[in-house]
Design a protein around this motif. Sequence first.
Motif, short mmCIF file in Angstrom:
data_model
loop_
_atom_site.label_atom_id
_atom_site.label_comp_id
_atom_site.label_asym_id
_atom_site.label_seq_id
_atom_site.Cartn_x
_atom_site.Cartn_y
_atom_site.Cartn_z
N GLY A 166 68.97 -16.41 -62.33
CA GLY A 166 69.39 -15.60 -61.18
C GLY A 166 69.92 -14.25 -61.61
O GLY A 166 69.58 -13.21 -61.01
N SER A 167 70.75 -14.24 -62.64
CA SER A 167 71.29 -12.97 -63.14
C SER A 167 70.18 -12.09 -63.71
O SER A 167 70.16 -10.86 -63.49
CB SER A 167 72.34 -13.25 -64.22
N ALA A 168 69.25 -12.72 -64.44
CA ALA A 168 68.14 -11.95 -65.01
C ALA A 168 67.26 -11.36 -63.91
O ALA A 168 66.79 -10.21 -64.05
CB ALA A 168 67.30 -12.86 -65.91
N ALA A 169 67.04 -12.10 -62.83
CA ALA A 169 66.21 -11.59 -61.73
C ALA A 169 66.84 -10.34 -61.11
O ALA A 169 66.15 -9.36 -60.82
CB ALA A 169 66.02 -12.68 -60.68
N VAL A 170 68.17 -10.38 -60.92
CA VAL A 170 68.85 -9.21 -60.35
C VAL A 170 68.72 -8.01 -61.30
O VAL A 170 68.42 -6.88 -60.87
CB VAL A 170 70.34 -9.54 -60.09
N ALA A 171 68.91 -8.27 -62.60
CA ALA A 171 68.81 -7.19 -63.58
C ALA A 171 67.39 -6.62 -63.64
O ALA A 171 67.20 -5.40 -63.76
CB ALA A 171 69.23 -7.70 -64.96
N MET A 172 66.39 -7.49 -63.51
CA MET A 172 65.00 -7.02 -63.52
C MET A 172 64.68 -6.14 -62.33
O MET A 172 63.97 -5.13 -62.45
CB MET A 172 64.05 -8.23 -63.57
N VAL A 173 65.23 -6.49 -61.17
CA VAL A 173 65.00 -5.67 -59.97
C VAL A 173 65.63 -4.29 -60.14
O VAL A 173 65.03 -3.26 -59.80
CB VAL A 173 65.57 -6.37 -58.71
N VAL A 174 66.84 -4.26 -60.71
CA VAL A 174 67.53 -2.97 -60.93
C VAL A 174 66.75 -2.13 -61.94
O VAL A 174 66.54 -0.92 -61.73
CB VAL A 174 68.97 -3.22 -61.43
N LEU A 175 66.32 -2.75 -63.04
CA LEU A 175 65.55 -2.01 -64.04
C LEU A 175 64.22 -1.53 -63.47
O LEU A 175 63.78 -0.40 -63.76
CB LEU A 175 65.31 -2.90 -65.27
N PHE A 176 63.59 -2.39 -62.66
CA PHE A 176 62.31 -2.01 -62.06
C PHE A 176 62.45 -0.75 -61.21
O PHE A 176 61.55 0.10 -61.19
CB PHE A 176 61.79 -3.18 -61.21
N ALA A 177 63.56 -0.64 -60.51
CA ALA A 177 63.77 0.53 -59.64
C ALA A 177 63.89 1.82 -60.45
O ALA A 177 63.62 2.92 -59.93
CB ALA A 177 65.02 0.32 -58.80
N HIS A 178 64.28 1.72 -61.73
CA HIS A 178 64.46 2.92 -62.56
C HIS A 178 63.29 3.16 -63.51
O HIS A 178 63.29 4.16 -64.23
CB HIS A 178 65.76 2.79 -63.38
N ILE A 179 62.32 2.29 -63.50
CA ILE A 179 61.16 2.46 -64.39
C ILE A 179 60.22 3.52 -63.80
O ILE A 179 59.91 3.47 -62.60
CB ILE A 179 60.41 1.13 -64.57
N PRO A 180 59.74 4.46 -64.60
CA PRO A 180 58.76 5.44 -64.08
C PRO A 180 57.44 4.74 -63.77
O PRO A 180 56.83 4.10 -64.65
CB PRO A 180 58.62 6.44 -65.24
N ARG A 181 56.99 4.85 -62.51
CA ARG A 181 55.76 4.16 -62.09
C ARG A 181 54.93 5.08 -61.20
O ARG A 181 55.49 5.86 -60.42
CB ARG A 181 56.11 2.89 -61.31
N ARG A 182 53.60 4.95 -61.30
CA ARG A 182 52.69 5.74 -60.47
C ARG A 182 51.49 4.88 -60.11
O ARG A 182 51.06 4.02 -60.89
CB ARG A 182 52.22 6.99 -61.22
N GLN A 183 50.94 5.12 -58.92
CA GLN A 183 49.79 4.35 -58.46
C GLN A 183 48.56 4.62 -59.32
O GLN A 183 47.74 3.72 -59.54
CB GLN A 183 49.45 4.71 -57.00
N ASP A 184 48.44 5.85 -59.82
CA ASP A 184 47.27 6.17 -60.64
C ASP A 184 47.45 5.76 -62.10
O ASP A 184 46.56 5.99 -62.93
CB ASP A 184 46.94 7.67 -60.56
N GLU A 185 48.61 5.17 -62.43
CA GLU A 185 48.86 4.65 -63.77
C GLU A 185 49.38 3.22 -63.66
O GLU A 185 50.56 2.94 -63.89
CB GLU A 185 49.87 5.53 -64.52
#
Length: 390
Positions: free
Chosen positions: A97-116
Motif C-alpha cells: 500500500g505504501s509503495a503504491a502511493v509512492a509510485m503514484v507520486v513518482l509517476f506524477a513527476h516523471i517526464p512523459r509524452r504521448q509521442d514517446e
Amino acid sequence: MVALVALSALWLVLAFRLPSLRGSAQQRATTLAFLCFAVSGTLSVGGVRASVGSLSGIPDVAILLGHLSALLGVAFFLELGVGAWRRLVRAADAVFGSAAVAMVVLFAHIPRRQDEPDFGYWHATAPEVVAYQALFQLCLAAGLGLAGVMLSGQARAASRGPLRTALRLLWLGTAIGLVYVGFRVWYVLAHGFALVERAARPVYGAVTSLLLYAALLSAGVAALIRVGHQVTVRLCRQVAYHHLADLWAEVTAVVPTAVLEPPPHPLVALVSIRTVELRLYRRVVEIRDAQLAVTGHVPLDVRETARAELRSRGVEDDVALDACVLRIGLALARRGGQPPERPSTPSWPQDPSLDAEAAGLAALADATRDPAVVEAADAALRTTAGRDES
C-alpha cells in the motif's frame, strides 16, 4: 505468440472463475488475483498501452495501472496463506500500500509524452524513473519470494494429483517471475546509470518480456489444470445424476416420502452444471433412503433364497444380490403388508464419498436390469409365494 497464449489462458480461467466471486473469501481472493494478473499482463502489451494512453489523454498511464494491478494481484494471492503466514501477509499489504502511493507520486513527476511511449525507455536516466521502477521491482520480488515459499510448502503437503501439479506450476511461475525481476532490476540500474548503450535495450526488453509472459503462462496453465479438473468432476457428476434417473424414479414411486425436494426440469438440470453436486447428493440420499425402506419388506430367508438363485445362474456378487433384493422388495412393497420381523438390509460401500456412492448406485442400477438378476428375483418371488400358500 507467448504473450497471446499466456493472456488467453488467464482470461479463460477468469471466464470460469468469475461466479466464484460470490463464494468463500479464499475463492474470491484467488479469482481477484488472476483478474489483476490478467489486467496487468494485458496492459503490458504495446498496442494496448498506446490505446489506453490515447483514450485517457494521460501518457503511459497504462504502465502505472499495470504495475498497480500486479502488486494488487500478488497481495490477493498472498491472502491464501494461513496460520503463521497471516502476520507476514498483513505486513506485505502495508508495504504494498505504501509503495503504491509512492509510485503514484513518482509517476506524477516523471517526464512523459504521448509521442514517446514507455518512460522507462525514453527517460531511463531520470531519478524519478529509476526510483519508480526500482520500488516496483523490489516490492514485486518480495511478494513473489513470499508466494514461492508458501507454494513450496503447500505443494509438498498436497497429495498427488491435479492440485499438486497446479501448485508446482504456480511455484514455477513465481520462480520465473523472480528471474524476470532480476533482469528488470539490472535493466533499470544499467540504463539508469548509462551502463548500457541505448541501441542494445530492445534485446534486453525482449528477454524480460519473454520471462514475464512465461511466468504468466505458468500461472495460467496451473489455474487451467484446476479448472479442467473441476469441470471434469462436474461433468462426471452430471452424467451420474442422469444415469440414476430411472432408478430414482422407480424406487421413489414406491417410497415417495424419500423425496426431499422435487427435481428441476430435465433441461434446467442439464444446463445447471454448477449445482450438480447438490442435486447428485440429494438424489443419492433419496435413493438410499428408498432402498432401505424397500429392502425392509424382504425377509432374511428370502434374501438367502435370492442369493441361491443367483449362484445357480453363476452370479456371486454383492451388487447383484442387492439389486435382486431391491427388485423383490419393490414387488413386495407394491403388494402392501407389514414389513417382516427380520428384514433385509442392503450392503453399504466402504467409501462414503459422494462420487463413490454415485458409482455404487450406478452399478446397482445397471445390475437391476441384468437378465440373470431379473430371473433370480422372479424365481425367488415364486418360491416365496409357494411357501406362503403352503
